[in-house]
Scaffold this motif. Structure first.
Motif, PDB file in Angstrom:
ATOM      1  N   LYS A  69      32.997  42.134  40.866  1.00  0.00           N
ATOM      2  CA  LYS A  69      32.555  41.043  41.731  1.00  0.00           C
ATOM      3  C   LYS A  69      33.780  40.196  42.095  1.00  0.00           C
ATOM      4  CE  LYS A  69      27.899  41.500  40.152  1.00  0.00           C
ATOM      5  NZ  LYS A  69      26.830  41.014  39.269  1.00  0.00           N
ATOM      6  N   ALA A  70      33.572  39.249  42.988  1.00  0.00           N
ATOM      7  CA  ALA A  70      34.717  38.509  43.539  1.00  0.00           C
ATOM      8  C   ALA A  70      35.566  37.881  42.433  1.00  0.00           C
ATOM      9  CB  ALA A  70      34.218  37.439  44.510  1.00  0.00           C
ATOM     10  N   GLU A  71      34.923  37.248  41.452  1.00  0.00           N
ATOM     11  CA  GLU A  71      35.720  36.592  40.419  1.00  0.00           C
ATOM     12  C   GLU A  71      36.410  37.602  39.504  1.00  0.00           C
ATOM     13  OE1 GLU A  71      31.737  35.054  39.511  1.00  0.00           O
ATOM     14  OE2 GLU A  71      32.619  34.583  37.566  1.00  0.00           O
ATOM     15  N   MET A 131      45.842  30.760  35.838  1.00  0.00           N
ATOM     16  CA  MET A 131      44.590  30.593  36.590  1.00  0.00           C
ATOM     17  C   MET A 131      43.446  30.290  35.618  1.00  0.00           C
ATOM     18  SD  MET A 131      42.764  33.317  39.109  1.00  0.00           S
ATOM     19  CE  MET A 131      44.002  33.244  40.386  1.00  0.00           C
ATOM     20  N   LEU A 143      43.602  40.570  39.654  1.00  0.00           N
ATOM     21  CA  LEU A 143      44.852  40.371  40.399  1.00  0.00           C
ATOM     22  C   LEU A 143      45.795  39.443  39.649  1.00  0.00           C
ATOM     23  CD1 LEU A 143      43.645  40.160  44.097  1.00  0.00           C
ATOM     24  CD2 LEU A 143      44.800  42.037  42.921  1.00  0.00           C
ATOM     25  N   ALA A 144      45.236  38.428  39.024  1.00  0.00           N
ATOM     26  CA  ALA A 144      46.080  37.504  38.267  1.00  0.00           C
ATOM     27  C   ALA A 144      46.766  38.228  37.108  1.00  0.00           C
ATOM     28  CB  ALA A 144      45.241  36.326  37.763  1.00  0.00           C
ATOM     29  N   LEU A 175      37.468  30.534  43.273  1.00  0.00           N
ATOM     30  CA  LEU A 175      38.029  31.563  44.146  1.00  0.00           C
ATOM     31  C   LEU A 175      36.953  32.543  44.569  1.00  0.00           C
ATOM     32  CD1 LEU A 175      41.338  32.309  42.262  1.00  0.00           C
ATOM     33  CD2 LEU A 175      41.016  30.995  44.362  1.00  0.00           C
ATOM     34  N   GLY A 176      36.116  32.917  43.611  1.00  0.00           N
ATOM     35  CA  GLY A 176      35.029  33.841  43.922  1.00  0.00           C
ATOM     36  C   GLY A 176      34.195  33.300  45.063  1.00  0.00           C
ATOM     37  N   THR A 201      48.159  34.514  44.202  1.00  0.00           N
ATOM     38  CA  THR A 201      47.760  35.869  43.826  1.00  0.00           C
ATOM     39  C   THR A 201      48.437  36.848  44.774  1.00  0.00           C
ATOM     40  OG1 THR A 201      45.843  35.810  45.267  1.00  0.00           O
ATOM     41  CG2 THR A 201      45.494  35.170  42.976  1.00  0.00           C
ATOM     42  N   PRO A 202      48.681  38.036  44.275  1.00  0.00           N
ATOM     43  CA  PRO A 202      49.293  39.033  45.142  1.00  0.00           C
ATOM     44  C   PRO A 202      48.284  39.482  46.184  1.00  0.00           C
ATOM     45  CG  PRO A 202      48.627  40.037  43.084  1.00  0.00           C
ATOM     46  CD  PRO A 202      48.343  38.568  42.953  1.00  0.00           C
ATOM     47  N   GLU A 257      37.661  40.421  40.649  1.00  0.00           N
ATOM     48  CA  GLU A 257      38.823  40.837  41.440  1.00  0.00           C
ATOM     49  C   GLU A 257      39.977  39.867  41.263  1.00  0.00           C
ATOM     50  OE1 GLU A 257      38.398  41.860  45.521  1.00  0.00           O
ATOM     51  OE2 GLU A 257      36.522  42.964  45.211  1.00  0.00           O
ATOM     52  N   HIS A 258      39.661  38.569  41.287  1.00  0.00           N
ATOM     53  CA  HIS A 258      40.735  37.588  41.168  1.00  0.00           C
ATOM     54  C   HIS A 258      41.340  37.584  39.772  1.00  0.00           C
ATOM     55  CE1 HIS A 258      41.211  35.527  45.007  1.00  0.00           C
ATOM     56  NE2 HIS A 258      40.096  36.204  45.259  1.00  0.00           N
ATOM     57  N   SER A 259      40.503  37.778  38.782  1.00  0.00           N
ATOM     58  CA  SER A 259      41.020  37.849  37.414  1.00  0.00           C
ATOM     59  C   SER A 259      41.947  39.062  37.282  1.00  0.00           C
ATOM     60  CB  SER A 259      39.845  37.961  36.442  1.00  0.00           C
ATOM     61  OG  SER A 259      40.300  38.273  35.164  1.00  0.00           O
ATOM     62  N   ILE A 316      42.017  48.694  43.804  1.00  0.00           N
ATOM     63  CA  ILE A 316      41.429  48.297  42.521  1.00  0.00           C
ATOM     64  C   ILE A 316      40.197  49.108  42.166  1.00  0.00           C
ATOM     65  CG2 ILE A 316      42.332  45.946  42.582  1.00  0.00           C
ATOM     66  CD1 ILE A 316      39.588  45.057  43.662  1.00  0.00           C
ATOM     67  N   SER A 347      30.718  45.348  46.547  1.00  0.00           N
ATOM     68  CA  SER A 347      30.259  45.486  45.163  1.00  0.00           C
ATOM     69  C   SER A 347      28.747  45.699  45.084  1.00  0.00           C
ATOM     70  CB  SER A 347      30.659  44.259  44.345  1.00  0.00           C
ATOM     71  OG  SER A 347      29.940  43.125  44.778  1.00  0.00           O
ATOM     72  N   VAL A 406      38.981  30.427  38.885  1.00  0.00           N
ATOM     73  CA  VAL A 406      38.537  31.768  39.266  1.00  0.00           C
ATOM     74  C   VAL A 406      37.163  31.700  39.906  1.00  0.00           C
ATOM     75  CG1 VAL A 406      37.726  33.964  38.351  1.00  0.00           C
ATOM     76  CG2 VAL A 406      39.909  33.021  37.607  1.00  0.00           C
ATOM     77  N   MET A 444      36.055  33.704  48.290  1.00  0.00           N
ATOM     78  CA  MET A 444      36.081  35.075  48.787  1.00  0.00           C
ATOM     79  C   MET A 444      34.788  35.398  49.515  1.00  0.00           C
ATOM     80  SD  MET A 444      37.815  37.319  45.805  1.00  0.00           S
ATOM     81  CE  MET A 444      37.639  38.809  46.774  1.00  0.00           C
TER      82      MET A 444
END
Lengths: 267, 267, 267, 267
Positions: free
Chosen positions: A206-208, D1, A214-215, D9-10, C165-166, A210-212, C254, D71, D6, D13
Motif C-alpha cells: 500500500k502507499a505507506e 522518516m 523507499l526510505a 505521505l500515503g 525519497t528516491p 511503498e514509502h517505507s 518494487i 495494490s 509516512v 500518494m
C-alpha cells in the motif's frame, strides 16, 4: 494386430535398444527432457505444497549399451510422488541407476515456489513467486545443487549522490546456487538474497508501505557488484555451504539491457 | 541543472564506481547482458551477412575495485562493427581488458545464421535458419567455443522394424559445440550434424523431394543415442578439434517431451 | 526407389491434398508458422538493412478444398527478397492467393530493427533494438497493421512528490500498432512512443548523460496511464492513422509484476 | 522518516492517483500483468489441485479518472483463494469493479493442468500436462472463454499412401477455445481434441503400447486441416457451445517450421 502379435513386437523392440553396440563410445547423459510433471515441496513450516515442474532425467550410457529404454524414466518418476527433498532425489536416482544398470544418474527440476511476504508498514500479506531449481546426480557420491532466483530492488548509488535528482530504483534478479548436502533450504536462500539488496520486493504494497520501502532503500544504495559481494560475505560465513554461485542481474531503468555480476566459489 | 553542474556530477559519479572497496572479494564476471545488437558474419563463400545478436560482455573484477563502468562495454562493442571471427573477438576482449584494467574479459553472442539448402530431387533452393553461439574469453590465453543448433530428422528404429506400421519420423535438434581455435566454421559444424542424422530437414520440399527424403531416412533409422555417437566419431577423427560437446534432442512424436543424449570430450 | 517411381509418388501425393472434401467446413487460416527467414527493411534514410524474421503465411481454405500445398508458401516467400514495405507485402499476398486459388491470404512478420540514438549530453551514438511486427491481409481489400515495441523510462509521480525519497524510475515497454495504409513507418512510431514517456532509454550513456536524462525525467513524472493518454493524444491528431492500439507495460521496480494500460480506437 | 510522516505521505500518494484528469480519454484496460500466483482448480472427479498461474487483472478507466490504485488488484486476488470456476471468476470481477468504481473488469489466467492417461495396451498410468487459459470479463454481461492446448500425434496421409515408405508421424498442438457459460470444462475440451487427431500422446508408453498406438494412427492419417475440421464437427454439434476457435499446429518432422490451420465460429 493381435494381442500376442503386439506382445511379440514389444519383445522385438526391446531387442533393438538392447542390441549390439561396438563403437566403444560412452554417452554422458541419456534420458528425457522438457517433461512437465506435478511435484510437491515441503515449505519451511512443514506444509506440503503442490507445484508444476519442468523435469529432465538422465543416466550415463556404457559404451556397450545401444540405447536406454526411455519409458523407464517415466516409470521411476511416477513411483515417486513424495515431496522433493535430498532423500527423495537420492531415491529416484538410485532407482534410475538400477533400472538402467547405469553407472550414473541425474535429475534436474525447475519449479515455482511461493514465499509469504508481509508489507513493511501495513503488514499486508501476499505470496511472492520465486523460481527454484534442484540438480542432483549420483556417481561415486550423491551431489545436490539447490538454486533459487529471487526478485529484489536496488537503488543506484550514483543517482542517490546528487541532490535533487530522482534515484534510479530498478528491479533485479539474484540467482543463488549452493551445495550444502540439502541442509540449506530454498527459503533460507531467499532470505540471504533479500538481506543483500537495497530492498526486497513485494507483490502487495500500500502507499505507506511503498514509502517505507523507499526510505529503507535510500539508506542502502548499491551497485550490482555490491549486491553480489554482500551475498558472498553471507555465504562465506555459513559453514554448511561447501560451494556457491551468485548471479545478479539488474534490469536497468535507463537501458534496455541488464547489468550483471557473478561469483562462484568452493571451499 | 547547468552544463557545468552536469559535468561536475559526471565526475562525482565516476568517483563512486572507482571508490574504495575493502572486503577483499573478487568477482568472476561483471558486465552487461541481454543486449540486442546488430552483428555481421562472413559465410563460407566469403559473403558478409547482417544478423541480430543477443550479447553479453564481461570483465573480471579485482577485489579492490568497487564497480565497473558499464558504459565502456557498449563503447567497445560499438567500435567493432567488423564481421565476427576469432580475430575480431580477440580484439574486442583485449579492448575490454584494457579499458577496465581487468584481469579477464569474456563475450557471448547468440544469433541466427542461414544456410543454403537444395531439395534432394527437384533442387529447389531455400534458406534454413540455425542458431549459432560464440563464447570467447581472454585470461592467460584466448579461448573460443563455437556452437550451432541444427534441426534434423530421425526415424525410430523400433517402428521401422515392424512391417505394416508407420515409421516414427520426428524432428530433432543437435547442438554441437567445439574448440578448434576458430579453424572450424559454423557451417562446417552444420555439415557434421546433418551427416549424422537419418536425414537433414529443409524449409522447401516438393512432393517428390519428400518421398526421396523418406526413402533415404528409411535406410538409416536411428535412436538419439546413435545420432550422438555418429557425431562423436566424426569429431574424434578431426584433429583440428581439441574439445567438443554434442547434445541431441528428439521431439518425440508420441510424447510431449524430448529424448536426449549428450557427450563431451577433450583431447 | 527409382526416379520414375518417385515422380509417380509425387503425383499421387498431390492427389491427396487435392482430394474430395465434402463436410462443407471452411477454414479461416491454413499455412505455415514458426518459420525463421531473412528479410530486409529500408530505414528512414533509405538504407536497406538485413534482419531476421519469424514468419507466418496463411490462406483461407474453401469448404471444398481438402488441404493446402504447404511447399507453395515457401516458394512464394523465396521469390520475394525485396525490402518489406506495403507494396511488397501486397505482392506476396496476391501471389499466395493466386497459387492457392484461395479467397484470402495473410502474412505476419516479427523482426528486430535498430534505431540510431544519440546520448543527450555527450552525443555518444549507439543502436537501440526495437521489436517490429507487420500483419497484412488480402480479402476484399488490402489491410496492414504496423507495430513496434519500444523500451522507455517512466518515473513514478508518487515518489517524486515526496522530498527526500528516491524516485522510482522503471523501465517500460510500449507497443504501438497502427493502420495507416503504410504511410506511417516503424521509426515514426518509435518517435511517437519516445515523446510520450518520462524519458527515452539509450544503449550507451555516459555519467553526464545519465544525469541529464534523470533531470529531464524528474520534470516529467507519469503513471502508465498517463503514458498511454499521451500517445493517444498524438495518434488522435494524426490524420494518416485510421486505427491504433497502445499497450504500455511498466516493469515495476518494487514488484515482480508489471503495471499495464491500453487503449484501442478506430475512426 | 517518522511513522506519522509516512502515514501522511500515503495520503498524499493517494491524492495523485485520484487527481484531476481532463483530457477526456478513456482507457480500455488498466491493471497488473505478468503476476505469478498460486491457484487451484477442481478436476472432473471433484478433486482440488494446486497449480501455478500467470495472471493479468484489469479494469476499464473512465476519462475523468487519473490512474488506478494498483495494490487493489493484488488485494482482490488475495481474497479469492477458492478453486477457479465461472462463479469464482465472476466474483473476482465484481470485486474489482466495485473497488475501482470501474465500468468494466477482466481477468486472464494461464496455468498447467494434468490429465490422467492410461497407455492403450498395458494400462500404465501417467499424468499429461496441458496448458489451460481462462479469460473472463464483466461489462454489460459476464463473459468467459475457456481454452486448452493439447499435444496430439498426426500421421501424414501422403506418407501412408506409399507402400514401403515410413509414415511421417509428428507431434502437434491443438488449442481449443470455447464460450459455453462455463458448462464445458477444460478436461472435456481435452477429450474433444484427442478424439480428433490420428492419436493422443502419452507421457508413459511401453513397447507394446507404442505399437498399438501406431497401428491405430495408421488407420487414421490426417492433415492439420482434417484435424481442425474434425474438431469443428464435434463443436458444431454441441449446443452448449456458443462460440469456438480451433488452432492446430503440426511440428513438421521434415521441416523446422509448423503447418497450421484454424477456424473460429459463433452461433
Amino acid at each position: 494386430m493381435t494381442g500376442s502379435g503386439v506382445s511379440g513386437l514389444g519383445d522385438r523392440m526391446a531387442d533393438i535398444q538392447d542390441g549390439q553396440e561396438d563403437r566403444g563410445i560412452a554417452l554422458d547423459r541419456v534420458g528425457v527432457t522438457r517433461l512437465t510433471h506435478p511435484v510437491s515441496v515441503r515449505d519451511r513450516d512443514g506444509r506440503v505444497r503442490e507445484t508444476v515442474a519442468t523435469v529432465s532425467l538422465f543416466v550415463g550410457l556404457r559404451p556397450s549399451a545401444r540405447a536406454a529404454h526411455m519409458s523407464r524414466f517415466l516409470g521411476v518418476l511416477g513411483r515417486h510422488p513424495e515431496p522433493l527433498d535430498a532423500e527423495a532425489l537420492r531415491s529416484i536416482l538410485e532407482d534410475l541407476r538400477t533400472e538402467h544398470s547405469a553407472p550414473t544418474a541425474s535429475i534436474e527440476l525447475a519449479f515455482t515456489i511461493f514465499v509469504s511476504k508481509r508489507a513493511p508498514r501495513t503488514g499486508s500479506e501476499s505470496l511472492m513467486a520465486c523460481e527454484a531449481r534442484l540438480e542432483a546426480s549420483l556417481a561415486e557420491a550423491f551431489d545436490l545443487v539447490t538454486s533459487v532466483r529471487v526478485p529484489v530492488m536496488t537503488l543506484c548509488p550514483c543517482s542517490v549522490s546528487v541532490a535533487g535528482t530522482p534515484g534510479l530504483g530498478q528491479r533485479g534478479y539474484v540467482t543463488l546456487s549452493v551445495r550444502s548436502g540439502g541442509r540449506v533450504g530454498i527459503e533460507d536462500l531467499v532470505d540471504v538474497v533479500e538481506a543483500c539488496a537495497s530492498s526486497p520486493v513485494f507483490p502487495l504494497l500500500k502507499a505507506e508501505d511503498e514509502h517505507s520501502l523507499l526510505a529503507s532503500a535510500l539508506a542502502r544504495p548499491m551497485f550490482v557488484e555490491d549486491l553480489v559481494r554482500n551475498a558472498a560475505q553471507a555465504l562465506d560465513a555459513d559453514e554448511r555451504i561447501s560451494w556457491y554461485r551468485i548471479e545478479a542481474e539488474n534490469l536497468e531503468s535507463i537501458h534496455d539491457h541488464s547489468a550483471f555480476a557473478s561469483r562462484e566459489r568452493g571451499r
